[in-house]
Design an enzyme around this catalytic site. Structure first.
Site, PDB file in Angstrom:
ATOM      1  N   LYS A 271       0.838  -1.212   0.000  1.00 17.78           N
ATOM      2  CA  LYS A 271       0.000   0.000   0.000  1.00 17.78           C
ATOM      3  C   LYS A 271       0.871   1.259   0.000  1.00 17.78           C
ATOM      4  CE  LYS A 271      -3.522   2.779   0.340  1.00 17.78           C
ATOM      5  NZ  LYS A 271      -4.399   3.083   1.458  1.00 17.78           N
TER       6      LYS A 271
ATOM      7  N   LYS B 120      -0.911  11.697   5.010  1.00 18.87           N
ATOM      8  CA  LYS B 120      -0.720  10.650   6.021  1.00 18.87           C
ATOM      9  C   LYS B 120       0.056   9.476   5.420  1.00 18.87           C
ATOM     10  CE  LYS B 120      -2.913   7.035   7.178  1.00 18.87           C
ATOM     11  NZ  LYS B 120      -3.955   6.019   7.288  1.00 18.87           N
TER      12      LYS B 120
END
Lengths: 292, 292
Positions: B169, B237
Site C-alpha cells: 500500500k 498521512k
C-alpha cells in the site's frame, strides 16, 4: 518527392531508408557519415546543407541538439542559404522549444514553412517505422508532410503551432523520467521492507499506480536487465532541455531536477550507456540495498 | 459468520454493510459512531473491543492510523483481551509496515492469526464493493478470509507475509503521489511554454508517458475539477508513513519528500480537503502561472 535528410545516424539512418522505400529521392550530406545500408539503397550525396536545400523541396533534420540545428540551418553553406520560396523545413531532432520558435520565424522570413516534429520510440521505433511524432506548425503544412511522417511513424499528432511539438516532447521526457524515479522509489522501499518486489508490482498493475513504466521499466529493475532501450545520456540531454527551458520560462520543476541528479550519479559511476531504468542504481547506492 | 468490525467511518461503514448484505452477523463498538444506514441493516452493538473479540470469530479493523490500531488491539478492554485460540484479526487500515510486523507477532502469541489487508479505491470503492485489497499473511488464513474480502473488493492479492500488505500500500501511494507530481510538472511546463495542455495530454496518451494518473488526474488539472476523489490530507498521512518507514529502513526517497512538501504547501493555503491532483496548485503558485 525530392527530400533532403541531414543527420543519418542511429535514428536518422533507418528513417531516411524508409523514405527511399516509400519511393522518394533522398539527398544527404556526403561529408558526414552515411550508413552503408543507406548508400546501397541509393542516396544522392551533396557537399553541404545549401546544396541539399537547392536540390530538394522538403528538408528533414535529425541531429543531436539545439546548436547542431542552428549550425545546419544557419551556418556557412547551411540549409537557409539554399532555400527558396515554398520549401519546407522539418526538424525531427529533440531540441529547445524556445529556440525552435526563433528558428521557425527565421525560416518563415525566407517564405518557407517550418515544422518541429520530434519523435519518441528510440532506435527500435525508427527501424520499425513505429515512431510517435509530436508536431508543431500550421495545419496545411502538417497535411502536406503527413504522408512522409507516415513512412516513419504511427502515432502522429499536430499538437499546436511552432515549438509546441518540442514542448510536447519535453513534457513526455519529464513524465517518463519522473515515473521511472517513482517506480524506483516504490520498488526499493518494498524490497528493503522485505516484500517481494515482483509481487508488489503485480498487485499494483491495474490500479491507480499502473503505467507503461511500471510495466516495462519496473520489470527491468526487478530482472536487472539494463541494456538499452533508451540510454541515460540521451535522457540527461532531454532533462537538461526541460530544466534550461524551465529557467527561461520561470517555472520550478523540483522532481525533474532530482531525477537529473540521479542520472548524473549513475553516469558518475560510468553507467551512462545503460537503459534509463538504471536510474534506480543511484537510489540503491544511497540505500546500500539492491532490489531483489 | 460472526464478524467484529471496529472503525465504521466513511470507508468502514459501507464495508461493514456489505458483510451484513452477504449474510454475516456484524458486531460493532456502540460507543463510537455507527452510521444510521448500518444500524437499520441490524448490527450488534458491544461496549468495547474485548467484548467484540469474545463474541466473534473474525475481527476487522478499519481505523485511521498506526496508534489507533495499537490502541484498539492492545489498549485497556482492547481486542487482545477478548481473543482466544484460532480467532483471526484482519487490519484493513493503512498503517506502518514495520509496526504491523510487531502487532502480528503479538497476536500470533495468543494463538490467533493476523492479516494486514489495506485497501485502495477510496469511499467510492468502499461503497461499490470494488476495493483493491493488498494482503500480508499466510496462505491458509488468506484462503479462509477470501470470501469475506470478496464481499468488499475486487482485485485481491496475497502479496507476502505479515507487513507486506502494508508495504504494498505504501508503494502504491508513493507511485500515485509521484506520478501526480510528474504530470503536474509536465503540464505546467507545456502550458507556460504556450502549448495547449489538453492537446499535449492527448498526444502523450498511448506512449511511454501514459498512465492512469495522466488519464484521470491530468484531466482534473486541465479542467480545474479538484473535488475529491482522494483527499490531500489522507495522501499526506500515507506519504508520512512512507517517509517515516524509509527512515527506519535507512533508504532515501527524495521525490516522495518533495511531493509531501508540495502537499504541505497546498494544505498551508487551506486546501487540504481537495483532491490529491490539486498538488499541482503548489507548482503553479511557485510559477505564478495556472495550467490553461
Amino acid at each position: 518527392m525530392k527530400i533532403g535528410f541531414l543527420g543519418t545516424g542511429i535514428m536518422g539512418g533507418p528513417m531516411a531508408a524508409h523514405l527511399i522505400d516509400g519511393g522518394h529521392e533522398v539527398y544527404v550530406d556526403g561529408n558526414h557519415h552515411v550508413p552503408k545500408a543507406l548508400k546501397e539503397k541509393g542516396v544522392y550525396e551533396c557537399n553541404n546543407g545549401r546544396e541539399i536545400a537547392e536540390q530538394t523541396e522538403l528538408i528533414i533534420l535529425m541531429v543531436p541538439d539545439t546548436p547542431d540545428v542552428e549550425l545546419v540551418l544557419f551556418g556557412e553553406n547551411g540549409v537557409a542559404e539554399g532555400l527558396s520560396k515554398g520549401k519546407i523545413v522539418v526538424d525531427m531532432s529533440s531540441i529547445s522549444p524556445v529556440e525552435t520558435k526563433d528558428f521557425a520565424a527565421r525560416i518563415n522570413e525566407l517564405d518557407c514553412k517550418y515544422l518541429d516534429a520530434p519523435v519518441s520510440g528510440g532506435q527500435v521505433g525508427a527501424e520499425n517505422a513505429a515512431l510517435t511524432i509530436m508536431v508543431g506548425g500550421d495545419q496545411q503544412t502538417f497535411d502536406t508532410v503527413l504522408p512522409i511522417f507516415e513512412l516513419m511513424g504511427k502515432n502522429i499528432t499536430l499538437v499546436g503551432g511552432n515549438g509546441d511539438g518540442q514542448t510536447c516532447k519535453v513534457a513526455n521526457q519529464i513524465i517518463v523520467g519522473l515515473t521511472i524515479e517513482a517506480v524506483g522509489e516504490a520498488l526499493l522501499f518494498a524490497s528493503k521492507a522485505g516484500a517481494n518486489p515482483a509481487k508488489v508490482r503485480e498487485a499494483l498493475m491495474g490500479g491507480f499506480a499502473s503505467s507503461k513504466i511500471l510495466e516495462v521499466h519496473g520489470e527491468r529493475m526487478i530482472n536487472r536487465t539494463f541494456a538499452p532501450g533508451f540510454r541515460i545520456n540521451l535522457h540527461q540531454k532531454d532533462l537538461n532541455l526541460a530544466l534550461a527551458n524551465a529557467r527561461k520560462l520561470q517555472i520550478s520543476l523540483p522532481n525533474t531536477a532530482t531525477a537529473q541528479e540521479l542520472f548524473n550519479a549513475v553516469a558518475a559511476q560510468g553507467d551512462e550507456e545503460l537503459d534509463h531504468s538504471a536510474m534506480v542504481l543511484a537510489l540503491e547506492k544511497l540505500a546500500e540495498h539492491k532490489i531483489k
